[in-house]
Design a protein around this motif. Structure first.
Motif, PDB file in Angstrom:
ATOM      1  N   MET A 139       0.844  -1.194   0.000  1.00 16.66           N
ATOM      2  CA  MET A 139       0.000   0.000   0.000  1.00 16.66           C
ATOM      3  C   MET A 139       0.879   1.243   0.000  1.00 16.66           C
ATOM      4  O   MET A 139       1.732   1.407   0.868  1.00 16.66           O
ATOM      5  N   LEU A 140       0.653   2.124  -0.984  1.00 12.89           N
ATOM      6  CA  LEU A 140       1.387   3.377  -1.049  1.00 12.89           C
ATOM      7  C   LEU A 140       0.729   4.418  -0.146  1.00 12.89           C
ATOM      8  O   LEU A 140      -0.433   4.287   0.267  1.00 12.89           O
ATOM      9  N   PHE A 141       1.491   5.492   0.134  1.00 13.75           N
ATOM     10  CA  PHE A 141       0.985   6.496   1.069  1.00 13.75           C
ATOM     11  C   PHE A 141      -0.317   7.118   0.598  1.00 13.75           C
ATOM     12  O   PHE A 141      -1.207   7.384   1.425  1.00 13.75           O
ATOM     13  N   ASP A 142      -0.468   7.384  -0.681  1.00 15.18           N
ATOM     14  CA  ASP A 142      -1.681   8.044  -1.162  1.00 15.18           C
ATOM     15  C   ASP A 142      -2.924   7.215  -0.858  1.00 15.18           C
ATOM     16  O   ASP A 142      -3.969   7.767  -0.477  1.00 15.18           O
ATOM     17  N   GLU A 143      -2.829   5.904  -1.009  1.00 16.27           N
ATOM     18  CA  GLU A 143      -3.970   5.045  -0.684  1.00 16.27           C
ATOM     19  C   GLU A 143      -4.254   5.079   0.815  1.00 16.27           C
ATOM     20  O   GLU A 143      -5.408   5.178   1.247  1.00 16.27           O
ATOM     21  N   PHE A 144      -3.183   4.990   1.600  1.00 11.01           N
ATOM     22  CA  PHE A 144      -3.328   5.097   3.059  1.00 11.01           C
ATOM     23  C   PHE A 144      -3.984   6.426   3.430  1.00 11.01           C
ATOM     24  O   PHE A 144      -4.920   6.466   4.249  1.00 11.01           O
ATOM     25  N   SER A 145      -3.520   7.505   2.837  1.00  7.05           N
ATOM     26  CA  SER A 145      -4.043   8.836   3.147  1.00  7.05           C
ATOM     27  C   SER A 145      -5.530   8.928   2.849  1.00  7.05           C
ATOM     28  O   SER A 145      -6.304   9.495   3.636  1.00  7.05           O
ATOM     29  N   ASN A 146      -5.953   8.375   1.735  1.00  5.04           N
ATOM     30  CA  ASN A 146      -7.377   8.418   1.383  1.00  5.04           C
ATOM     31  C   ASN A 146      -8.224   7.666   2.401  1.00  5.04           C
ATOM     32  O   ASN A 146      -9.310   8.120   2.785  1.00  5.04           O
ATOM     33  N   ILE A 147      -7.735   6.523   2.841  1.00  4.70           N
ATOM     34  CA  ILE A 147      -8.477   5.714   3.811  1.00  4.70           C
ATOM     35  C   ILE A 147      -8.599   6.457   5.140  1.00  4.70           C
ATOM     36  O   ILE A 147      -9.675   6.532   5.741  1.00  4.70           O
ATOM     37  N   ASP A 203       7.226  -3.725   3.128  1.00  2.00           N
ATOM     38  CA  ASP A 203       6.414  -3.423   1.940  1.00  2.00           C
ATOM     39  C   ASP A 203       4.954  -3.180   2.322  1.00  2.00           C
ATOM     40  O   ASP A 203       4.235  -2.484   1.603  1.00  2.00           O
ATOM     41  N   GLY A 204       4.534  -3.760   3.426  1.00  3.91           N
ATOM     42  CA  GLY A 204       3.174  -3.562   3.903  1.00  3.91           C
ATOM     43  C   GLY A 204       3.106  -2.615   5.088  1.00  3.91           C
ATOM     44  O   GLY A 204       2.189  -2.728   5.917  1.00  3.91           O
ATOM     45  N   PHE A 205       4.049  -1.679   5.159  1.00  8.17           N
ATOM     46  CA  PHE A 205       4.183  -0.831   6.343  1.00  8.17           C
ATOM     47  C   PHE A 205       2.892  -0.102   6.700  1.00  8.17           C
ATOM     48  O   PHE A 205       2.418  -0.183   7.837  1.00  8.17           O
ATOM     49  N   TYR A 206       2.302   0.607   5.743  1.00  4.16           N
ATOM     50  CA  TYR A 206       1.114   1.410   6.060  1.00  4.16           C
ATOM     51  C   TYR A 206      -0.096   0.540   6.377  1.00  4.16           C
ATOM     52  O   TYR A 206      -0.890   0.868   7.263  1.00  4.16           O
TER      53      TYR A 206
END
Length: 255
Positions: free
Chosen positions: A1-9, A48-51
């Motif tokens: 998961m990239l930061f942008d996806e995390f941020s949206n969630i 790789d799955g940090f977020y």
């Protein structure tokens, strides 16, 4: 998961997030990558799955607080939570605004924090609360303290100690699957005023039954919430927030 996806969630669940809070979440990955190359506190293949595996999982506690009305979400710009009651049940005489005391800050103990989970993500989200991150392994607390300092989290204290040796009583305890529930509870039974919030996966029913039997907890003092209520996907299936209340707790911590 990239930061942008995390941020949206996260912004969908906590829409009042500030730019500073998002910047702190963004900075986490690089900080942990750097420290993990020196002191291995997160499985290197799991970075790789940090977020998803670490930050979102930690924030499941916050989602539970919000959805159950236990602690309302508030940003650094918002007023601190209303005053906690001095005794149970949660009721106190009404005070006129001019008479109302300044609100105390909720204190939270993160037991077995490792490199800082769930404490650091929660501390970013709740700057009006004070977090003590505790771990008995010194090298892990070095990482947690360095990350907290780099993120500018002045509401975080890191201690290298066993939870049962701490002299302080905290409002809340949080933790992420450091041991079985019946082993964990005796470590903190005298360290909290209101509730424990424990992240745990798998078939938790047998563990809860054993916890309640061995510690003589009253019926209704343990609650479970499925993390996939908020976060769908295979990783979060059969993961829970387990709330263990003091026997007298029967109302939201903050109203």
């Amino acid at each position: 998961m990239l930061f942008d996806e995390f941020s949206n969630i996260v912004q969908a669940e906590f829409p009042d997030l500030t730019a500073e809070q998002l910047d702190r979440f963004r900075a986490m990955e690089a900080l942990y990558l750097d420290w993990n190359s020196r002191i291995n506190v997160i499985s290197r293949k799991d970075m790789d799955g940090f977020y998803e595996h670490h930050v979102l999982h930690s924030l499941a506690i916050a989602s539970y607080w919000l959805r159950e009305g236990i602690i309302p979400f508030a940003t650094a710009a918002a007023p601190a939570p209303s005053a906690l009651p001095s005794a149970a049940p949660f009721a106190s005489p009404a005070l006129a605004p001019a008479e109302a005391p300044s609100a105390p800050r909720l204190s939270v103990l993160d037991v077995g924090t490792g490199g800082g989970f769930p404490g650091i993500p929660l501390a970013v989200l709740f700057p009006q609360m004070d977090f003590t991150l505790c771990d008995s392994v010194g090298k892990k607390t070095i990482v947690a303290a360095a990350v907290a300092e780099a993120l500018g989290l002045d509401n975080v204290t890191v201690v290298n100690a066993r939870a049962e040796s701490l002299p302080t009583v905290y409002d809340l305890v949080v933790s992420r699957a450091v041991t079985t529930l019946d082993n964990f509870y005796p470590w903190v039974r005298d360290r909290f005023r209101y509730s424990i919030f424990y992240l745990k996966g798998g078939d938790v029913n047998a563990e809860i039954a054993q916890l309640m039997g061995r510690n003589r907890l009253k019926k209704g003092s343990v609650r479970t919430w499925r993390v996939d209520t908020w976060l769908p996907g295979e990783y979060f299936q059969e993961k829970f927030v387990i709330q263990i209340e003091k026997d007298y707790l029967c109302s939201p911590i903050v109203e």
